[in-house]
Each structure stands twice: as C-alpha cells, then as structure tokens.
Design a protein around this motif. Structure first.
Motif, PDB file in Angstrom:
ATOM      1  N   UNK A  14       0.836  -1.204   0.000  1.00  0.00           N
ATOM      2  CA  UNK A  14       0.000   0.000   0.000  1.00  0.00           C
ATOM      3  C   UNK A  14       0.868   1.251   0.000  1.00  0.00           C
ATOM      4  N   UNK A  15       1.947   1.230   0.764  1.00  0.00           N
ATOM      5  CA  UNK A  15       2.866   2.376   0.791  1.00  0.00           C
ATOM      6  C   UNK A  15       3.527   2.586  -0.573  1.00  0.00           C
ATOM      7  N   UNK A  16       3.894   1.485  -1.232  1.00  0.00           N
ATOM      8  CA  UNK A  16       4.517   1.601  -2.557  1.00  0.00           C
ATOM      9  C   UNK A  16       3.535   2.198  -3.572  1.00  0.00           C
ATOM     10  N   UNK A  17       2.294   1.758  -3.516  1.00  0.00           N
ATOM     11  CA  UNK A  17       1.321   2.154  -4.537  1.00  0.00           C
ATOM     12  C   UNK A  17       0.716   3.534  -4.292  1.00  0.00           C
ATOM     13  N   UNK A  18       0.465   3.838  -3.036  1.00  0.00           N
ATOM     14  CA  UNK A  18      -0.309   5.037  -2.729  1.00  0.00           C
ATOM     15  C   UNK A  18       0.487   6.098  -1.973  1.00  0.00           C
ATOM     16  N   UNK A  19       1.723   5.747  -1.590  1.00  0.00           N
ATOM     17  CA  UNK A  19       2.552   6.705  -0.871  1.00  0.00           C
ATOM     18  C   UNK A  19       2.109   6.870   0.568  1.00  0.00           C
ATOM     19  N   UNK A  20       2.943   7.562   1.338  1.00  0.00           N
ATOM     20  CA  UNK A  20       2.636   7.808   2.743  1.00  0.00           C
ATOM     21  C   UNK A  20       1.667   8.984   2.862  1.00  0.00           C
ATOM     22  N   UNK A  21       0.860   9.012   3.921  1.00  0.00           N
ATOM     23  CA  UNK A  21       0.772   7.970   4.942  1.00  0.00           C
ATOM     24  C   UNK A  21      -0.196   6.857   4.548  1.00  0.00           C
ATOM     25  N   UNK A  22       0.060   5.655   5.085  1.00  0.00           N
ATOM     26  CA  UNK A  22      -0.926   4.574   5.103  1.00  0.00           C
ATOM     27  C   UNK A  22      -1.279   4.366   6.565  1.00  0.00           C
ATOM     28  N   UNK A  23      -2.563   4.473   6.872  1.00  0.00           N
ATOM     29  CA  UNK A  23      -3.004   4.349   8.271  1.00  0.00           C
ATOM     30  C   UNK A  23      -3.258   2.877   8.597  1.00  0.00           C
ATOM     31  N   UNK A  24      -2.890   2.494   9.802  1.00  0.00           N
ATOM     32  CA  UNK A  24      -3.108   1.114  10.245  1.00  0.00           C
ATOM     33  C   UNK A  24      -3.827   1.146  11.583  1.00  0.00           C
ATOM     34  N   UNK A  25      -5.007   0.523  11.618  1.00  0.00           N
ATOM     35  CA  UNK A  25      -5.754   0.474  12.871  1.00  0.00           C
ATOM     36  C   UNK A  25      -5.209  -0.663  13.738  1.00  0.00           C
ATOM     37  N   UNK A  26      -4.659  -0.319  14.856  1.00  0.00           N
ATOM     38  CA  UNK A  26      -4.011  -1.229  15.812  1.00  0.00           C
ATOM     39  C   UNK A  26      -2.675  -1.698  15.201  1.00  0.00           C
ATOM     40  N   UNK A  27      -1.787  -2.227  16.068  1.00  0.00           N
ATOM     41  CA  UNK A  27      -0.527  -2.788  15.564  1.00  0.00           C
ATOM     42  C   UNK A  27      -0.857  -3.850  14.523  1.00  0.00           C
ATOM     43  N   UNK A  28      -0.208  -3.764  13.358  1.00  0.00           N
ATOM     44  CA  UNK A  28      -0.512  -4.692  12.273  1.00  0.00           C
ATOM     45  C   UNK A  28      -0.284  -6.129  12.731  1.00  0.00           C
ATOM     46  N   UNK A  29       0.793  -6.351  13.483  1.00  0.00           N
ATOM     47  CA  UNK A  29       1.052  -7.594  14.226  1.00  0.00           C
ATOM     48  C   UNK A  29       1.682  -7.170  15.550  1.00  0.00           C
ATOM     49  N   UNK A  30       1.674  -8.054  16.518  1.00  0.00           N
ATOM     50  CA  UNK A  30       2.178  -7.681  17.839  1.00  0.00           C
ATOM     51  C   UNK A  30       3.703  -7.827  17.910  1.00  0.00           C
TER      52      UNK A  30
ATOM     53  N   UNK B 284       7.704  -0.393  14.205  1.00  0.00           N
ATOM     54  CA  UNK B 284       8.616   0.739  14.032  1.00  0.00           C
ATOM     55  C   UNK B 284       9.243   0.744  12.635  1.00  0.00           C
ATOM     56  N   UNK B 285       9.509  -0.433  12.085  1.00  0.00           N
ATOM     57  CA  UNK B 285      10.056  -0.513  10.726  1.00  0.00           C
ATOM     58  C   UNK B 285       9.060   0.040   9.707  1.00  0.00           C
ATOM     59  N   UNK B 286       7.788  -0.268   9.893  1.00  0.00           N
ATOM     60  CA  UNK B 286       6.755   0.231   8.982  1.00  0.00           C
ATOM     61  C   UNK B 286       6.516   1.727   9.178  1.00  0.00           C
ATOM     62  N   UNK B 287       6.629   2.186  10.423  1.00  0.00           N
ATOM     63  CA  UNK B 287       6.504   3.629  10.682  1.00  0.00           C
ATOM     64  C   UNK B 287       7.566   4.413   9.921  1.00  0.00           C
ATOM     65  N   UNK B 288       8.778   3.864   9.837  1.00  0.00           N
ATOM     66  CA  UNK B 288       9.866   4.536   9.113  1.00  0.00           C
ATOM     67  C   UNK B 288       9.552   4.652   7.623  1.00  0.00           C
ATOM     68  N   UNK B 289       8.735   3.728   7.119  1.00  0.00           N
ATOM     69  CA  UNK B 289       8.362   3.757   5.704  1.00  0.00           C
ATOM     70  C   UNK B 289       7.168   4.676   5.434  1.00  0.00           C
ATOM     71  N   UNK B 290       6.484   5.104   6.514  1.00  0.00           N
ATOM     72  CA  UNK B 290       5.362   6.016   6.342  1.00  0.00           C
ATOM     73  C   UNK B 290       4.028   5.520   6.866  1.00  0.00           C
ATOM     74  N   UNK B 291       4.024   4.359   7.543  1.00  0.00           N
ATOM     75  CA  UNK B 291       2.781   3.881   8.151  1.00  0.00           C
ATOM     76  C   UNK B 291       2.485   4.687   9.415  1.00  0.00           C
ATOM     77  N   UNK B 292       1.207   4.968   9.641  1.00  0.00           N
ATOM     78  CA  UNK B 292       0.768   5.683  10.836  1.00  0.00           C
ATOM     79  C   UNK B 292      -0.206   4.779  11.579  1.00  0.00           C
ATOM     80  N   UNK B 293       0.150   4.407  12.794  1.00  0.00           N
ATOM     81  CA  UNK B 293      -0.663   3.471  13.571  1.00  0.00           C
ATOM     82  C   UNK B 293      -1.605   4.238  14.495  1.00  0.00           C
TER      83      UNK B 293
END
Length: 320
Positions: free
Chosen positions: A31-47, A53-62
C-alpha cells in the motif's frame, strides 16, 4: 584471552513469521509503494514493536480507532487480528479506502461464528478477554450471541441459555493443550455441542508449540523471541516451562537478553513467536556469541508452505 565456554543451542523449526503475519506486513508495504505515505493502520498490524517501528519509518501511521484518521483519501489497513463488523461499516460510511489484513485463518473463525448463529446456536468462544482477535470475533455477531470462556474454571461454571443448541469456536493462538482441556470439559457438560469442522488453533501456533515441546526437555533454558502482548509468544513460554525446561524467558530484542541468566548452562533452546522476524532471532544468537561459542542444531518438526494471497486491490497490476 580465556576461551569462551561452548553453549549448545537448539533452534526451533518452525519459528517466527507465519503466512498470516507475512501477508499483513506485505499489505502495508505494498500500500505504501502504490499510494505513498501515509498509510493508516488500525491497531498494531502484528504484535511486534520492531515490525511496527520498521513500517513507521516507511510512512505507516498506527492508530487505535478510525476517528484518529483524517478524511484524506489515503488507505486504511485493518490488522491481522481481525476487527468487529462495526469497523468496516464505519469505514464505508466515511467512504474510506480500506484494506483488510485479517489473517484468513481468523476470518475462517468469523465465518464459523456466523454459521452457528444462522443455525440458532449459542456460541462459546474459547479465548483471552481483551485480545484484539477475541474482540474482533465477538464483534461479528450481536451482543449476547457469544459467551467468552477463558479457562477450565469458566468451562466448568459457564451457563448455557435455556433451550438453545450450543457450539464452540476458539481463538487461533491458544495453547493447544489448555484448549483441549477446556473443550473436554465443555463436551462432558454439553454432549451435543457442535465443534468446528476443522480445528481453529492455526497451523503456525500448533507447529511452534510442537517444536518447543520437542526441544524443551533437552535444554536447560528456552529463549522465546516475541512481544509481551503477543498471545502466541506468551504461549511458547508457558509450553516450554510445562515441557521440562528449567527456565523460560521472553525477549523482544537480542540486547534485552541478560547473559548472566545463561551462565552455568550448557544448553539453551531458541524460538520465536509468529509475529517475530528472523532478524530478531539472529540478534539473540549474536548476543549469545558475546559470551559463548555456539554449537547450533536446528530441530524441525514441520515444514510450512502456506502462502496467503494479497487482497485483490493490491494483487492487481496497477494502472500505468
């Protein structure tokens, strides 16, 4: 310089990422590659904080809830644990572009719940109160349709609605042995209770616990790489302790491992929960090498070849 003592390390196989976790992370990355940052994620994508934190660096917003997300048209991803039906309904009301990263094996439990409800059965859900997967599963049906059963004591005392047929389903990341005991109690009390067509505890949870059971009696200490809010990682610590291991500890990163805990031991086991990447296992091994010469043997109890497809919105080739 004094020689380092030798430490036998039994490395559990399978360990680490499962197909559902791998798919969920790829959904955010794609999603980040296709649509650019930010991509919002409801709750931690996995625990796992490292993954988050790695995904946050790419532009994910939790975020924890949809009301924290602006109406900017950017994608919203639902976590691998699944969500109540009210969440996609709210997203649709707000015309959000959302991607559902729910593990397909969790979605299977959701469909089972709907199947039982359609047949007018009351459902007992074996699981842990407050866990996102349990919240999501209970949120598939109207309030009162599902009763949560957390342990053997509750299985012995839980009341069944008068005149209702009964069924049970389970969280996917439970202890295999604990769940079997709870199921036995429910079946003894309610002989006509309907069971899942196929066990709800997922293949990855089952395999990781089986590997720990194989290793634990052969080592003095088990190191589980995982997060304290990860159900499947917590169960690995419990399984190790019950399977004859003198000490079982969980660490999130290699630097967290207190090497003094390992002093005097000749053997340790190392495994990782289904949401922990292999890189973190390598960190733990590197930490052990600071004080020991490692003799590593991998103990493989199952081969995993499961792959889950990405959602159609991401699997399709983007327009030129």
């Amino acid at each position: 310089m004094a020689e380092k003592p030798t430490l036998k390390v039994l490395l559990a196989g399978p360990r680490g990422f499962c197909a559902g976790v791998d798919r969920a992370i790829k959904i955010v990355e794609e999603a980040l590659k296709r649509y650019g940052a930010p991509v919002y994620v409801r709750h931690e994508i996995v625990h796992n904080r490292f993954v988050v934190e790695s995904l946050e660096k790419l532009g994910a917003v939790f975020v924890e809830e949809l009301d924290e997300i602006p109406d900017d048209g950017q994608p919203v991803v639902f976590s691998a644990h699944g969500v109540p039906k009210s969440i996609p309904a709210e997203a649709e009301r707000r015309r959000m572009f959302f991607l559902d990263a729910t593990c397909p094996l969790v979605s299977k439990v959701h469909r089972e719940a709907e199947h039982h409800f359609a047949r007018d059965r009351h459902i007992f859900l074996i699981g842990h109160a407050g866990h996102p997967e349990v919240i999501g599963t209970m949120g598939q049906l109207p309030a009162g349709a599902i009763t949560l059963v957390e342990d053997e004591d509750q299985a012995r005392s839980v009341a069944a609605p008068a005149g209702k047929a009964l069924s049970f389903i389970t969280q996917t990341t439970l202890s295999v042995d604990d769940t079997a005991e709870i199921v036995n109690i429910l079946r003894h009390r309610f002989p006509e209770i309907s069971a899942p067509a196929k066990e709800d505890i997922c293949y990855a949870t089952t395999n990781r616990q089986a590997a720990v059971k194989e290793i634990a009696p052969r080592v003095q200490m088990m190191i589980v790489v995982g997060a304290p809010n990860s159900s499947n990682s917590l169960r690995l610590v419990e399984v190790a302790s019950r399977s004859g291991c003198e000490k079982a500890v969980m660490v999130q990163r290699g630097r967290e491992l207190d090497l003094d805990l390992v002093n005097g031991y000749a053997s340790v086991g190392v495994t990782a929960g289904a949401s922990a990447p292999e890189l973190l296992v390598e960190e733990v091994l590197a930490r052990l090498r600071e004080r020991f010469d490692l003799d590593i043997e991998e103990i493989v109890v199952a081969e995993e070849k499961v792959i889950f497809k990405l959602p159609a919105a991401l699997a399709a080739t983007p327009a030129a």
